[in-house]
Scaffold this motif. Sequence first.
Motif, PDB file in Angstrom:
ATOM      1  N   VAL A 108      42.506  38.224  29.921  1.00  0.00           N
ATOM      2  CA  VAL A 108      41.870  37.627  31.094  1.00  0.00           C
ATOM      3  C   VAL A 108      40.644  36.814  30.682  1.00  0.00           C
ATOM      4  O   VAL A 108      40.481  35.661  31.105  1.00  0.00           O
ATOM      5  CB  VAL A 108      41.499  38.706  32.138  1.00  0.00           C
ATOM      6  CG1 VAL A 108      40.545  38.152  33.186  1.00  0.00           C
ATOM      7  CG2 VAL A 108      42.752  39.248  32.811  1.00  0.00           C
ATOM      8  N   LEU A 109      39.770  37.388  29.848  1.00  0.00           N
ATOM      9  CA  LEU A 109      38.575  36.649  29.414  1.00  0.00           C
ATOM     10  C   LEU A 109      38.946  35.405  28.616  1.00  0.00           C
ATOM     11  O   LEU A 109      38.306  34.365  28.755  1.00  0.00           O
ATOM     12  CB  LEU A 109      37.657  37.539  28.570  1.00  0.00           C
ATOM     13  CG  LEU A 109      36.829  38.565  29.308  1.00  0.00           C
ATOM     14  CD1 LEU A 109      35.824  39.229  28.361  1.00  0.00           C
ATOM     15  CD2 LEU A 109      36.110  37.990  30.504  1.00  0.00           C
ATOM     16  N   PHE A 110      39.979  35.513  27.794  1.00  0.00           N
ATOM     17  CA  PHE A 110      40.424  34.363  27.014  1.00  0.00           C
ATOM     18  C   PHE A 110      40.792  33.210  27.941  1.00  0.00           C
ATOM     19  O   PHE A 110      40.327  32.087  27.755  1.00  0.00           O
ATOM     20  CB  PHE A 110      41.626  34.753  26.144  1.00  0.00           C
ATOM     21  CG  PHE A 110      42.204  33.605  25.376  1.00  0.00           C
ATOM     22  CD1 PHE A 110      41.617  33.170  24.205  1.00  0.00           C
ATOM     23  CD2 PHE A 110      43.351  32.950  25.833  1.00  0.00           C
ATOM     24  CE1 PHE A 110      42.154  32.087  23.493  1.00  0.00           C
ATOM     25  CE2 PHE A 110      43.891  31.890  25.137  1.00  0.00           C
ATOM     26  CZ  PHE A 110      43.290  31.453  23.957  1.00  0.00           C
ATOM     27  N   HIS A 111      41.612  33.487  28.941  1.00  0.00           N
ATOM     28  CA  HIS A 111      42.056  32.421  29.846  1.00  0.00           C
ATOM     29  C   HIS A 111      40.955  31.959  30.804  1.00  0.00           C
ATOM     30  O   HIS A 111      40.927  30.799  31.203  1.00  0.00           O
ATOM     31  CB  HIS A 111      43.286  32.865  30.633  1.00  0.00           C
ATOM     32  CG  HIS A 111      44.503  33.010  29.789  1.00  0.00           C
ATOM     33  ND1 HIS A 111      45.014  31.974  29.036  1.00  0.00           N
ATOM     34  CD2 HIS A 111      45.315  34.075  29.572  1.00  0.00           C
ATOM     35  CE1 HIS A 111      46.086  32.389  28.392  1.00  0.00           C
ATOM     36  NE2 HIS A 111      46.288  33.652  28.687  1.00  0.00           N
ATOM     37  N   ALA A 112      40.051  32.863  31.154  1.00  0.00           N
ATOM     38  CA  ALA A 112      39.010  32.518  32.118  1.00  0.00           C
ATOM     39  C   ALA A 112      37.823  31.791  31.490  1.00  0.00           C
ATOM     40  O   ALA A 112      37.205  30.954  32.151  1.00  0.00           O
ATOM     41  CB  ALA A 112      38.517  33.780  32.826  1.00  0.00           C
ATOM     42  N   LYS A 126      36.857  23.446  31.676  1.00  0.00           N
ATOM     43  CA  LYS A 126      38.073  23.584  32.475  1.00  0.00           C
ATOM     44  C   LYS A 126      38.909  24.723  31.884  1.00  0.00           C
ATOM     45  O   LYS A 126      39.359  24.641  30.753  1.00  0.00           O
ATOM     46  CB  LYS A 126      38.863  22.280  32.458  1.00  0.00           C
ATOM     47  CG  LYS A 126      40.103  22.330  33.322  1.00  0.00           C
ATOM     48  CD  LYS A 126      40.780  20.991  33.335  1.00  0.00           C
ATOM     49  CE  LYS A 126      42.035  20.921  34.158  1.00  0.00           C
ATOM     50  NZ  LYS A 126      42.632  22.096  34.621  1.00  0.00           N
ATOM     51  N   THR A 127      39.050  25.767  32.663  1.00  0.00           N
ATOM     52  CA  THR A 127      39.855  26.923  32.253  1.00  0.00           C
ATOM     53  C   THR A 127      40.876  27.203  33.351  1.00  0.00           C
ATOM     54  O   THR A 127      40.954  26.479  34.340  1.00  0.00           O
ATOM     55  CB  THR A 127      38.970  28.162  32.043  1.00  0.00           C
ATOM     56  OG1 THR A 127      38.280  28.452  33.263  1.00  0.00           O
ATOM     57  CG2 THR A 127      37.971  27.957  30.925  1.00  0.00           C
ATOM     58  N   LEU A 128      41.617  28.279  33.175  1.00  0.00           N
ATOM     59  CA  LEU A 128      42.585  28.659  34.204  1.00  0.00           C
ATOM     60  C   LEU A 128      41.878  29.374  35.352  1.00  0.00           C
ATOM     61  O   LEU A 128      40.930  30.123  35.142  1.00  0.00           O
ATOM     62  CB  LEU A 128      43.651  29.589  33.618  1.00  0.00           C
ATOM     63  CG  LEU A 128      44.545  29.003  32.524  1.00  0.00           C
ATOM     64  CD1 LEU A 128      45.562  30.052  32.076  1.00  0.00           C
ATOM     65  CD2 LEU A 128      45.261  27.757  32.988  1.00  0.00           C
ATOM     66  N   SER A 129      42.373  29.149  36.551  1.00  0.00           N
ATOM     67  CA  SER A 129      41.834  29.847  37.721  1.00  0.00           C
ATOM     68  C   SER A 129      42.384  31.270  37.757  1.00  0.00           C
ATOM     69  O   SER A 129      43.337  31.609  37.041  1.00  0.00           O
ATOM     70  CB  SER A 129      42.248  29.112  38.993  1.00  0.00           C
ATOM     71  OG  SER A 129      43.655  29.222  39.168  1.00  0.00           O
ATOM     72  N   ILE A 130      41.794  32.090  38.592  1.00  0.00           N
ATOM     73  CA  ILE A 130      42.278  33.470  38.749  1.00  0.00           C
ATOM     74  C   ILE A 130      43.739  33.450  39.196  1.00  0.00           C
ATOM     75  O   ILE A 130      44.556  34.238  38.707  1.00  0.00           O
ATOM     76  CB  ILE A 130      41.392  34.259  39.740  1.00  0.00           C
ATOM     77  CG1 ILE A 130      40.020  34.505  39.105  1.00  0.00           C
ATOM     78  CG2 ILE A 130      42.057  35.574  40.144  1.00  0.00           C
ATOM     79  CD1 ILE A 130      39.027  35.201  39.991  1.00  0.00           C
ATOM     80  N   VAL A 144      43.464  40.745  38.448  1.00  0.00           N
ATOM     81  CA  VAL A 144      42.862  39.828  37.474  1.00  0.00           C
ATOM     82  C   VAL A 144      41.353  39.762  37.696  1.00  0.00           C
ATOM     83  O   VAL A 144      40.568  39.851  36.745  1.00  0.00           O
ATOM     84  CB  VAL A 144      43.500  38.425  37.558  1.00  0.00           C
ATOM     85  CG1 VAL A 144      42.719  37.416  36.723  1.00  0.00           C
ATOM     86  CG2 VAL A 144      44.953  38.483  37.119  1.00  0.00           C
ATOM     87  N   TYR A 145      40.942  39.626  38.944  1.00  0.00           N
ATOM     88  CA  TYR A 145      39.516  39.582  39.264  1.00  0.00           C
ATOM     89  C   TYR A 145      38.827  40.869  38.813  1.00  0.00           C
ATOM     90  O   TYR A 145      37.759  40.834  38.198  1.00  0.00           O
ATOM     91  CB  TYR A 145      39.313  39.348  40.769  1.00  0.00           C
ATOM     92  CG  TYR A 145      37.858  39.330  41.155  1.00  0.00           C
ATOM     93  CD1 TYR A 145      37.088  38.176  40.969  1.00  0.00           C
ATOM     94  CD2 TYR A 145      37.241  40.465  41.678  1.00  0.00           C
ATOM     95  CE1 TYR A 145      35.741  38.158  41.301  1.00  0.00           C
ATOM     96  CE2 TYR A 145      35.894  40.448  42.013  1.00  0.00           C
ATOM     97  CZ  TYR A 145      35.155  39.304  41.823  1.00  0.00           C
ATOM     98  OH  TYR A 145      33.817  39.289  42.139  1.00  0.00           O
ATOM     99  N   LEU A 152      33.370  42.056  31.821  1.00  0.00           N
ATOM    100  CA  LEU A 152      32.000  41.554  31.731  1.00  0.00           C
ATOM    101  C   LEU A 152      30.995  42.700  31.821  1.00  0.00           C
ATOM    102  O   LEU A 152      29.985  42.716  31.098  1.00  0.00           O
ATOM    103  CB  LEU A 152      31.731  40.516  32.827  1.00  0.00           C
ATOM    104  CG  LEU A 152      32.485  39.191  32.700  1.00  0.00           C
ATOM    105  CD1 LEU A 152      32.265  38.322  33.925  1.00  0.00           C
ATOM    106  CD2 LEU A 152      32.088  38.449  31.427  1.00  0.00           C
ATOM    107  N   THR A 153      31.274  43.678  32.679  1.00  0.00           N
ATOM    108  CA  THR A 153      30.400  44.847  32.803  1.00  0.00           C
ATOM    109  C   THR A 153      30.412  45.669  31.521  1.00  0.00           C
ATOM    110  O   THR A 153      29.359  46.135  31.072  1.00  0.00           O
ATOM    111  CB  THR A 153      30.827  45.711  34.014  1.00  0.00           C
ATOM    112  OG1 THR A 153      30.727  44.909  35.196  1.00  0.00           O
ATOM    113  CG2 THR A 153      29.953  46.943  34.156  1.00  0.00           C
ATOM    114  N   LYS A 154      31.581  45.840  30.910  1.00  0.00           N
ATOM    115  CA  LYS A 154      31.671  46.570  29.638  1.00  0.00           C
ATOM    116  C   LYS A 154      30.830  45.895  28.567  1.00  0.00           C
ATOM    117  O   LYS A 154      30.100  46.554  27.829  1.00  0.00           O
ATOM    118  CB  LYS A 154      33.125  46.608  29.139  1.00  0.00           C
ATOM    119  CG  LYS A 154      33.919  47.774  29.555  1.00  0.00           C
ATOM    120  CD  LYS A 154      35.246  47.731  28.789  1.00  0.00           C
ATOM    121  CE  LYS A 154      36.210  48.758  29.289  1.00  0.00           C
ATOM    122  NZ  LYS A 154      37.492  48.680  28.561  1.00  0.00           N
TER     123      LYS A 154
END
Length: 160
Positions: A108-112, A126-130, A144-145, A152-154
């Motif tokens: 998820v982080l990679f694509h976001a 420009k990355t992928l949307s959720i 995904v969200y 991010l919290t981790k």
Amino acid sequence: MYEVVSFFASLRIDKETIIDLLQQYKKSLQILMGRRIHLYIDEDGEIHVEGAFKNDEYQKIKAFKALKVKDFNSLITNGIPKEIVDSIVILKLIDEWMNILTTKEKIVLFHAYINHDFEKNGNHYKTLSIREISKKMNLPKSTVYDLMQKSLTKILQYNI
């Protein structure tokens, strides 16, 4: 905590800073490789780079095992350009962060945030949307969200 994370622990790290550093991952690799690159992530959450390193400075760094140093200032005093050293620090830090995440969180982080193209006209990444990530991973958008926020919290907790 590892030495790179210890350095960042003395700074004020928040989710926006983490996102900014994640977005610098690809640029840092491009600086080290001396060219534009293409990234992809496999099903195990490992990031791969297509292309070979062409930057002579990186070859010098690799030859002297500088990627394992603890004192990054010593690289600068040994003549390695600051831009290269900064790139190494960012890559090492993000590699440490990725080690604490689950495979899905990494993807998820990679694509976001990590795999992007810089849009000069819009002055943003420009990355992928959720929605696009949820399609790609075959997961609900809410999942995904949640994965994005949890990762991010981790990372934030890891740097405290």
